[in-house]
Design a protein around this motif. Structure first.
Motif, PDB file in Angstrom:
ATOM      1  N   MET A 585      63.057 -81.868 -18.935  1.00 53.45           N
ATOM      2  CA  MET A 585      62.964 -81.786 -20.394  1.00 53.45           C
ATOM      3  C   MET A 585      63.656 -80.549 -20.956  1.00 53.45           C
ATOM      4  O   MET A 585      63.221 -79.980 -21.959  1.00 53.45           O
ATOM      5  CB  MET A 585      61.493 -81.796 -20.833  1.00 53.45           C
ATOM      6  N   GLY A 586      64.695 -80.109 -20.312  1.00 54.01           N
ATOM      7  CA  GLY A 586      65.500 -79.023 -20.882  1.00 54.01           C
ATOM      8  C   GLY A 586      65.065 -77.635 -20.498  1.00 54.01           C
ATOM      9  O   GLY A 586      65.447 -76.666 -21.150  1.00 54.01           O
ATOM     10  N   GLY A 587      64.252 -77.510 -19.438  1.00 52.24           N
ATOM     11  CA  GLY A 587      63.845 -76.187 -18.978  1.00 52.24           C
ATOM     12  C   GLY A 587      62.619 -75.648 -19.697  1.00 52.24           C
ATOM     13  O   GLY A 587      62.646 -74.555 -20.264  1.00 52.24           O
ATOM     14  N   LEU A 588      61.521 -76.408 -19.665  1.00 56.30           N
ATOM     15  CA  LEU A 588      60.287 -75.975 -20.320  1.00 56.30           C
ATOM     16  C   LEU A 588      59.556 -74.961 -19.441  1.00 56.30           C
ATOM     17  O   LEU A 588      59.619 -75.030 -18.215  1.00 56.30           O
ATOM     18  CB  LEU A 588      59.375 -77.180 -20.581  1.00 56.30           C
ATOM     19  N   PRO A 589      58.820 -74.024 -20.046  1.00 51.47           N
ATOM     20  CA  PRO A 589      58.105 -73.033 -19.244  1.00 51.47           C
ATOM     21  C   PRO A 589      57.025 -73.627 -18.343  1.00 51.47           C
ATOM     22  O   PRO A 589      56.760 -73.111 -17.266  1.00 51.47           O
ATOM     23  CB  PRO A 589      57.493 -72.101 -20.301  1.00 51.47           C
ATOM     24  N   SER A 590      56.358 -74.701 -18.791  1.00 50.75           N
ATOM     25  CA  SER A 590      55.287 -75.296 -17.992  1.00 50.75           C
ATOM     26  C   SER A 590      55.164 -76.772 -18.350  1.00 50.75           C
ATOM     27  O   SER A 590      55.843 -77.267 -19.257  1.00 50.75           O
ATOM     28  CB  SER A 590      53.962 -74.586 -18.254  1.00 50.75           C
ATOM     29  N   THR A 591      54.288 -77.476 -17.624  1.00 51.06           N
ATOM     30  CA  THR A 591      54.030 -78.887 -17.960  1.00 51.06           C
ATOM     31  C   THR A 591      52.752 -79.051 -18.773  1.00 51.06           C
ATOM     32  O   THR A 591      52.291 -80.164 -18.991  1.00 51.06           O
ATOM     33  CB  THR A 591      53.934 -79.749 -16.685  1.00 51.06           C
ATOM     34  N   LEU A 592      52.192 -77.959 -19.245  1.00 54.70           N
ATOM     35  CA  LEU A 592      51.021 -78.011 -20.118  1.00 54.70           C
ATOM     36  C   LEU A 592      51.527 -78.063 -21.562  1.00 54.70           C
ATOM     37  O   LEU A 592      51.495 -77.075 -22.292  1.00 54.70           O
ATOM     38  CB  LEU A 592      50.140 -76.784 -19.874  1.00 54.70           C
ATOM     39  N   PHE A 593      52.042 -79.239 -21.970  1.00 54.53           N
ATOM     40  CA  PHE A 593      52.715 -79.313 -23.272  1.00 54.53           C
ATOM     41  C   PHE A 593      52.366 -80.580 -24.040  1.00 54.53           C
ATOM     42  O   PHE A 593      51.862 -81.564 -23.494  1.00 54.53           O
ATOM     43  CB  PHE A 593      54.229 -79.215 -23.104  1.00 54.53           C
ATOM     44  N   ASP A 594      52.664 -80.527 -25.344  1.00 50.60           N
ATOM     45  CA  ASP A 594      52.614 -81.681 -26.240  1.00 50.60           C
ATOM     46  C   ASP A 594      54.022 -81.895 -26.798  1.00 50.60           C
ATOM     47  O   ASP A 594      54.846 -80.975 -26.827  1.00 50.60           O
ATOM     48  CB  ASP A 594      51.645 -81.445 -27.400  1.00 50.60           C
ATOM     49  N   ILE A 595      54.277 -83.116 -27.244  1.00 46.87           N
ATOM     50  CA  ILE A 595      55.574 -83.462 -27.822  1.00 46.87           C
ATOM     51  C   ILE A 595      55.382 -83.930 -29.257  1.00 46.87           C
ATOM     52  O   ILE A 595      54.523 -84.773 -29.529  1.00 46.87           O
ATOM     53  CB  ILE A 595      56.275 -84.582 -27.025  1.00 46.87           C
ATOM     54  N   ALA A 596      56.161 -83.374 -30.155  1.00 46.81           N
ATOM     55  CA  ALA A 596      56.171 -83.836 -31.550  1.00 46.81           C
ATOM     56  C   ALA A 596      57.602 -84.218 -31.904  1.00 46.81           C
ATOM     57  O   ALA A 596      58.550 -83.533 -31.519  1.00 46.81           O
ATOM     58  CB  ALA A 596      55.667 -82.748 -32.483  1.00 46.81           C
ATOM     59  N   SER A 597      57.760 -85.311 -32.628  1.00 46.64           N
ATOM     60  CA  SER A 597      59.091 -85.733 -33.056  1.00 46.64           C
ATOM     61  C   SER A 597      59.290 -85.361 -34.518  1.00 46.64           C
ATOM     62  O   SER A 597      58.345 -85.389 -35.313  1.00 46.64           O
ATOM     63  CB  SER A 597      59.282 -87.239 -32.860  1.00 46.64           C
ATOM     64  N   THR A 598      60.506 -85.013 -34.858  1.00 45.08           N
ATOM     65  CA  THR A 598      60.791 -84.624 -36.247  1.00 45.08           C
ATOM     66  C   THR A 598      61.063 -85.823 -37.127  1.00 45.08           C
ATOM     67  O   THR A 598      61.002 -85.709 -38.357  1.00 45.08           O
ATOM     68  CB  THR A 598      62.018 -83.696 -36.295  1.00 45.08           C
ATOM     69  N   GLY A 599      61.363 -86.968 -36.507  1.00 42.84           N
ATOM     70  CA  GLY A 599      61.775 -88.122 -37.312  1.00 42.84           C
ATOM     71  C   GLY A 599      60.805 -89.279 -37.286  1.00 42.84           C
ATOM     72  O   GLY A 599      61.132 -90.364 -37.780  1.00 42.84           O
TER      73      GLY A 599
END
Length: 697
Positions: A585-599
């Motif tokens: 996913m483009g070099g994220l710091p960790s896998t403890l994440f959420d995803i939000a879309s702008t569109g």
């Protein structure tokens, strides 16, 4: 070497003195490689072997054509024999270059000006040049080479592009030689070499062992060329007695290198010949050895020069405890409490001892693929004391040393092994890591804002002041306190990233939320476009990558909340192990994440079904005057927790998360937080590693 062009004046200037380069940067976040069930702890050892340069295939690859070694106390070269170092020679200067006798491309042989011109052209390419100075036909001559190449075929493939870059008639050279015999001194060998060179042949003095020298003639890439050379040699030098040099013969070919490519004056250059079993040791005594090609770092211990896969291999053999001085200093801050430093020392020692000979020619490598190791530059008295205070102590489980992996920050909760590499052991489980918030101490908060232009970004709190009143949706408003205040794409100052806008005093700005500064504990990445994500996913997921990503959703999480599964357009993205989602996913710091879309946004219906609503479709708004559809940029949607975000007509993806690293085992910032609360190092370690004992091995 830099890819920048050299002009003739700058080259000559570089010969007069070496330019100083920046000191090594301390690395805090460690990403240890996944282990296999076949890894067993190595026996307790006095020394550890750290691979700096080598071509080990998929395990590790960091190569250079040559290394420049330097020591203020002088260098000596030899071999280890019977458990002790046997000196072959003390080097006349405190600096020397080393490479291996493998395949090269000989670019040209000529005068100084021609050599400089060719070297200048090759500096811009991947075929890095080396310029030697010798004598031939009674005159000085400059010889320009490119490479090292692992095979004759790869060297031959380089010939055309090198000839095109330089205009010279390049040819492949190799490691096949004729020997004229052995000599008891370098002076005797030099007399023979000079005679052969005066007849127009490439001849080299070679050190074969202490007090034993040879003269080798030629540097051919195959046997047919070697036989042709013999015929020519015997016709012009009929008194020579020639024997073919055994391919496994260890020797150091002595050459003199011009400073064109090294920013130095002329220096000795030694080419190691032989097989992968051929080795020489370079010692710098108590002053350590500086490796110019590794950010000029100075290392304790000795340097072993060898060869793997036709490339130079450089291994630092150093006492384990001295290795830990550097590792602990590179991995954590020396200003941290003593108990946090001790915890890191024991974890790092355990990790190192658990590696065995994972890297074939060494136990570990010098980067974060194993543990950060920067030589003496990252040592500090506080760190050294912590290492000494825990000397020999390791973490054991079931009688075996634990491969005590660690990461920078667990984001408040450590990972379960199933969330990282699908494997682990009884020592690893998801545990609370509330001490991770110590990474946020003193950091500013940021406003996530919506500008009147419809753009969204972040403004640091000390650059803004709150305005009276709220929007109809109950959102706060601010304005900035200085002209041309930067609005950043993420809540962090990035000098290399252009701000998305400039805000002015008096401008009314809507606050979507207030967030911590992006750092080791909490972070924001993006927005990433569909094309950017698709490119990043290539080669990291199995199966076909969608050409256009319209929706990206986390569909499965592990015990700590880390991501186990992500769907793109409703189809799962398959990775080898869950931690790979970071790089995918483009070099994220960790896998403890959420995803939000702008569109787009997701709507939960009364029947429990979810649906995606795109910004291009328009948003249904219900008001006292009836319903209407809004389809412009800058529509704000808010969830039940009153977290607001902006929906527009362009689809990008923003990742928000916590933690830095894989999150398994010890959290370095968490250990710091526990130490500040009064925990000692053994309690810290037994919090992060389960069912373990801390013992002196």
């Amino acid at each position: 070497m830099s890819g920048k062009a050299f002009n003739r004046e700058s080259i000559f200037g570089a010969w007069m003195g070496r330019a100083k380069r920046a000191a090594a940067i301390m690395v805090l976040a460690t990403v240890c490689i996944p282990w296999s069930s076949g890894v067993h702890a190595a026996a307790a050892q006095e020394d550890i072997r750290v691979v700096i340069f080598a071509d080990l295939g998929s395990k590790y690859k960091a190569t250079v054509p040559a290394v420049t070694l330097k020591s203020s106390g002088g260098l000596s070269v030899g071999q280890n024999s019977g458990g002790s170092f046997q000196t072959w020679m003390g080097l006349p200067d405190s600096t020397a270059r080393f490479s291996v006798d493998s395949y090269r491309v000989k670019v040209l042989e000529g005068n100084e000006a021609a050599a400089i011109k060719a070297a200048q052209a090759l500096q811009k390419t991947n075929d890095k040049p080396t310029v030697f100075i010798g004598s031939k036909n009674g005159s000085s001559v400059y010889q320009v080479y490119a490479g090292i190449y692992a095979s004759e075929q790869s060297a031959q493939a380089a010939v055309q592009r090198i000839s095109s870059a330089t205009g010279a008639q390049a040819e492949v050279k190799g490691n096949k030689h004729w020997s004229t015999g052995s000599y008891g001194s370098e002076q005797e060998a030099n007399l023979v070499r000079t005679t052969i060179a005066a007849a127009g042949f490439d001849a080299f003095t070679v050190i074969q062992s202490r007090g034993q020298y040879a003269v080798w003639v030629g540097e051919e890439s195959n046997d047919s060329k070697l036989l042709a050379l013999k015929t020519e040699l015997e016709s012009k030098q009929p008194r020579l007695t020639l024997s073919k040099v055994n391919a496994t013969q260890t020797g150091l070919i002595i050459r003199q290198e011009a400073g064109v490519t090294t920013g130095s004056q002329v220096m000795s250059h030694y080419k190691l010949s032989g097989s992968d079993n051929s080795k020489v040791i370079v010692s710098g005594g108590n002053d350590g050895i500086q490796v110019m090609e590794r950010s000029q770092r100075i290392y304790r211990g000795e340097m072993e020069i060898g060869m793997t896969s036709g490339q130079l291999a450089l291994v630092n053999e150093v006492p384990l405890e001295q290795y830990l001085y550097s590792v602990v200093g590179a991995e954590v801050y020396s200003s941290w409490p003593d108990e946090a430093l001790k915890a890191q020392a024991v974890a790092a020692r355990s990790y190192a001892l658990a590696q065995g000979n994972r890297f074939q020619i060494g136990n570990v490598v010098d980067g974060t693929l194993s543990q950060a190791y920067n030589g003496k530059s990252s040592e500090h008295a506080n760190v050294n004391e912590a290492v000494d205070a825990t000397a020999g102590e390791v973490i054991k489980s079931g009688g075996k040393v634990v491969e005590a992996v660690f990461s920078s920050n667990a984001g408040g909760v450590t990972a379960d092994a199933s969330e990282v590499w699908n494997s682990g052991g009884e020592a690893f489980a998801s545990v609370d890591s509330s001490g991770d918030t110590s990474a946020q101490k003193g950091a500013q908060e940021w406003y996530h804002v919506l500008l009147s232009s419809g753009k969204t970004g972040y403004i640091r709190e000390d650059n803004a002041k709150e305005l009276e009143g709220v929007t109809e949706a109950g959102l706060d408003k601010i304005t900035v306190t200085a002209e041309n205040t930067n609005v950043r794409p993420i809540p962090q100052i990035q000098s290399t990233v252009t701000p998305i806008a400039k805000a002015q005093p008096g401008e009314e700005i809507i606050v979507l939320e207030k967030v911590p500064q992006s750092g080791d504990y909490a972070w924001v990445r993006g927005p990433f476009t569909s094309a950017q994500l698709a490119k990043s996913l290539q080669g990291k997921v199995t199966g076909t990558v969608p050409s256009s990503i319209n929706h990206l959703d986390v569909t499965k999480r592990g015990p700590s909340g880390r991501v186990l599964e992500v769907e793109a357009n409703g189809s799962p993205l398959k990775v080898k192990y869950p931690d790979m989602f970071r790089s995918a996913m483009g070099g994220l710091p960790s896998t403890l994440f959420d995803i939000a879309s702008t569109g787009s946004y997701t709507v939960l219906g009364a029947d429990g079904a979810t649906s995606h609503v795109s910004g291009t479709q328009g948003t249904q708004i219900l008001s006292a005057s009836g319903s209407s559809t809004s389809s412009g940029n800058g529509v704000i949607v808010m969830n039940e927790d009153r977290h607001a975000r902006v929906i527009d007509k362009t689809q990008s993806f923003i990742f928000t998360g916590k933690g830095n690293g894989h999150g398994l085992g010890l959290s370095q910032w968490g250990a710091n937080g526990l130490a500040e609360q009064g925990y000692d190092y053994k309690k810290i370690l037994q919090h992060y590693y389960k069912n373990v004992d801390i013992v002196k091995d």
